[in-house]
Motif scaffolding. Structure first.
Motif, short mmCIF file in Angstrom:
data_model
loop_
_atom_site.label_atom_id
_atom_site.label_comp_id
_atom_site.label_asym_id
_atom_site.label_seq_id
_atom_site.Cartn_x
_atom_site.Cartn_y
_atom_site.Cartn_z
N GLU A 237 0.82 -1.21 0.00
CA GLU A 237 0.00 0.00 0.00
C GLU A 237 0.85 1.27 0.00
O GLU A 237 0.48 2.27 -0.61
N LEU A 240 2.04 1.81 -3.46
CA LEU A 240 0.90 2.22 -4.27
C LEU A 240 0.59 3.70 -4.03
O LEU A 240 0.29 4.45 -4.96
N ARG A 241 0.69 4.13 -2.77
CA ARG A 241 0.46 5.54 -2.44
C ARG A 241 1.47 6.43 -3.14
O ARG A 241 1.12 7.51 -3.64
N ARG A 242 2.71 5.99 -3.20
CA ARG A 242 3.74 6.80 -3.86
C ARG A 242 3.46 6.92 -5.35
O ARG A 242 3.71 7.96 -5.95
N CYS A 243 2.93 5.87 -5.94
CA CYS A 243 2.54 5.96 -7.36
C CYS A 243 1.47 7.03 -7.54
O CYS A 243 1.54 7.84 -8.48
N HIS A 244 0.48 7.02 -6.66
CA HIS A 244 -0.60 8.00 -6.76
C HIS A 244 -0.07 9.42 -6.58
O HIS A 244 -0.53 10.35 -7.25
N GLU A 245 0.91 9.59 -5.68
CA GLU A 245 1.51 10.91 -5.48
C GLU A 245 2.22 11.40 -6.73
O GLU A 245 2.34 12.59 -6.97
N GLY A 247 1.07 10.91 -9.60
CA GLY A 247 0.05 11.13 -10.61
C GLY A 247 -0.27 9.89 -11.42
O GLY A 247 -0.99 9.95 -12.42
N ILE A 248 0.27 8.73 -10.98
CA ILE A 248 0.02 7.47 -11.68
C ILE A 248 -1.07 6.72 -10.92
O ILE A 248 -0.81 6.01 -9.95
N THR A 249 -2.31 6.92 -11.32
CA THR A 249 -3.43 6.24 -10.67
C THR A 249 -3.70 4.88 -11.29
O THR A 249 -4.25 4.00 -10.65
N ASP A 250 -3.30 4.73 -12.55
CA ASP A 250 -3.42 3.44 -13.23
C ASP A 250 -2.06 2.76 -13.19
O ASP A 250 -1.15 3.12 -13.92
N ILE A 251 -1.91 1.74 -12.33
CA ILE A 251 -0.60 1.11 -12.18
C ILE A 251 -0.21 0.31 -13.41
O ILE A 251 0.94 -0.15 -13.52
#
Length: 321
Positions: A237, A240-245, A247-251
Motif C-alpha cells: 500500500e 501504491l500511495r507513492r505511485c498516486h503521489e 500522478g500514476i493512478t493506473d498502475i
C-alpha cells in the motif's frame, strides 16, 4: 545544458569507480558503495552546475549524502535533475564478478521521472528496434519484432534478463521461441545499454528490476536512440500511495521514453569498476590506475569512450580542481 558538462561528469564517475574498485572481491558491498558515494559527492562539489538529486541513495533521513533533494555542484551553471548510482552492481563488485560500474544521468530541471524505490517491469532495445516493441505484447511478438528489425532469425536473437525466480515464465517463453538468453546476476542498467551496442551481442532486455535504474537506463538509451518501456510494480500500500503521489493512478500505465526522460537534451556518464561487455574495469599498478568510461549526450548524439590514466599520488582525495 553546457556542452562541457559531459566531460565534467566523467570526472565524477571516474572518482566513484576508483574509490570502489579497491573493494573488488572482498565481500563487503556496503563498504564499496560508501566509498563510491563519498568520492562521487566530493567531485560533484567542483562541477559548474546547480543540480538536484532526484534519484539517489535514498531519502534524506536514510542517506548521509547523495540523498533525494540534495543540491549538488557549485550552484553556478545550468539547473539540472541528477540521477546517480555510485555503484551499479554492489553484489557484483563484492564477488569480483562481471559488469559493475558507476553511473550518472543528468537532464534539464524537471525532466527526469522521480521514480520511487520500487520494482519496474521493463523492456529495452537499441536503435534498430526502437518503436517496434510493446511491453504489453507477448514475448514471442517482441522477439519477432526485434529479429525483423535487426535482420536476424529468432534463433540468433539474444535476450538478457536478471536471473530471478520471478522471471521463470519469461525465460521459459524465450526458450520456447528458440531465442538465446544471457542470464545476469545483477546490473540491469548495463543490460539495457548493451542492447544498443552490437559488439555486446545483446538484442533485447526483458524483466523486472528497480524503477530508479529504469530511469538511468532510459537516459542512456535516449542518447543512443534506443527505447525502454516500463510499468511500475508496487508491492504494498505504501508503494501504491507513492505511485498516486506521482500522478500514476493506473498502475498498468506504460511509461514511455518521454515519461521517463523529457525534453531533447540529457547526458549519461558511466565508468567501469569491474570488466564488462561494455566497459573495462579499473586496473591498478602501483600509484597508477586506468579507467574506461562512456559519456553520451542526446542533443548532439555524441558517444565517447574515454580511457583514463590516473596518477593517484597527485590526487589522493580523487579531486583535482
Amino acid at each position: 545544458m553546457e556542452r562541457s558538462l559531459s566531460m565534467e561528469l566523467v570526472r565524477v564517475t571516474e572518482a566513484a569507480a576508483l574509490a570502489s574498485a579497491r573493494w573488488m572481491g572482498r565481500g563487503k558491498k556496503e563498504e564499496a558503495d560508501n566509498a563510491a558515494t563519498e568520492a562521487m559527492r566530493k567531485v560533484f562539489d567542483t562541477i559548474p552546475m546547480h543540480g538536484t538529486v532526484v534519484i539517489g541513495e535514498g531519502e534524506m533521513d536514510e542517506a548521509p549524502m547523495l540523498y533525494i533533494g540534495e543540491e549538488l555542484g557549485t550552484k553556478q551553471g545550468p539547473k539540472v535533475d541528477v540521477a546517480v548510482d555510485p555503484l551499479e552492481g554492489t553484489n557484483i563488485l563484492a564477488s569480483g564478478s562481471w559488469g559493475a560500474f558507476a553511473v550518472i544521468a543528468v537532464a534539464d530541471q524537471g525532466n527526469l521521472l522521480h521514480a520511487p524505490d520500487m520494482y519496474m517491469e521493463k523492456i529495452a532495445v537499441g536503435p534498430d528496434a526502437a518503436g517496434k516493441i510493446d511491453i504489453n505484447a507477448p514475448v514471442i511478438d517482441n522477439l519477432r519484432a526485434v529479429a525483423k528489425a535487426k535482420n536476424k532469425d529468432i534463433e540468433d536473437v539474444v535476450a538478457i534478463i536478471l536471473n530471478r525466480p520471478r522471471h521463470e515464465k519469461i525465460i521459459s517463453e524465450i526458450r520456447e521461441a528458440g531465442a538465446r538468453i544471457k542470464l545476469i546476476s545483477d546490473g540491469d542498467v548495463a543490460a539495457a545499454l548493451n542492447t544498443a551496442f552490437d559488439f555486446t551481442g545483446v538484442d533485447i532486455m526483458f524483466g523486472t528490476g528497480g524503477a530508479p535504474e529504469g530511469v538511468l537506463a532510459a537516459v542512456g538509451l535516449k542518447c543512443l536512440g534506443g527505447e525502454l518501456q516500463g510499468k511500475l510494480k508496487p508491492q504494498n500500500e505504501e508503494e501504491l500511495r507513492r505511485c498516486h503521489e506521482m500522478g500514476i493512478t493506473d498502475i498498468n500505465k506504460v511509461l514511455m521514453m518521454e515519461d521517463l526522460v523529457r525534453g531533447d537534451d540529457c547526458i549519461f556518464a558511466a565508468t567501469g569498476v569491474t570488466d564488462g561487455e561494455l566497459l573495462k574495469g579499473v586496473q591498478f599498478k602501483g600509484s597508477i590506475a586506468t579507467t574506461q568510461s562512456l559519456v553520451m549526450r542526446a542533443k548532439s548524439g555524441t558517444v565517447r569512450f574515454i580511457d583514463g590514466r590516473h596518477m593517484l599520488k597527485k590526487k589522493p582525495n580523487l579531486v583535482m580542481k
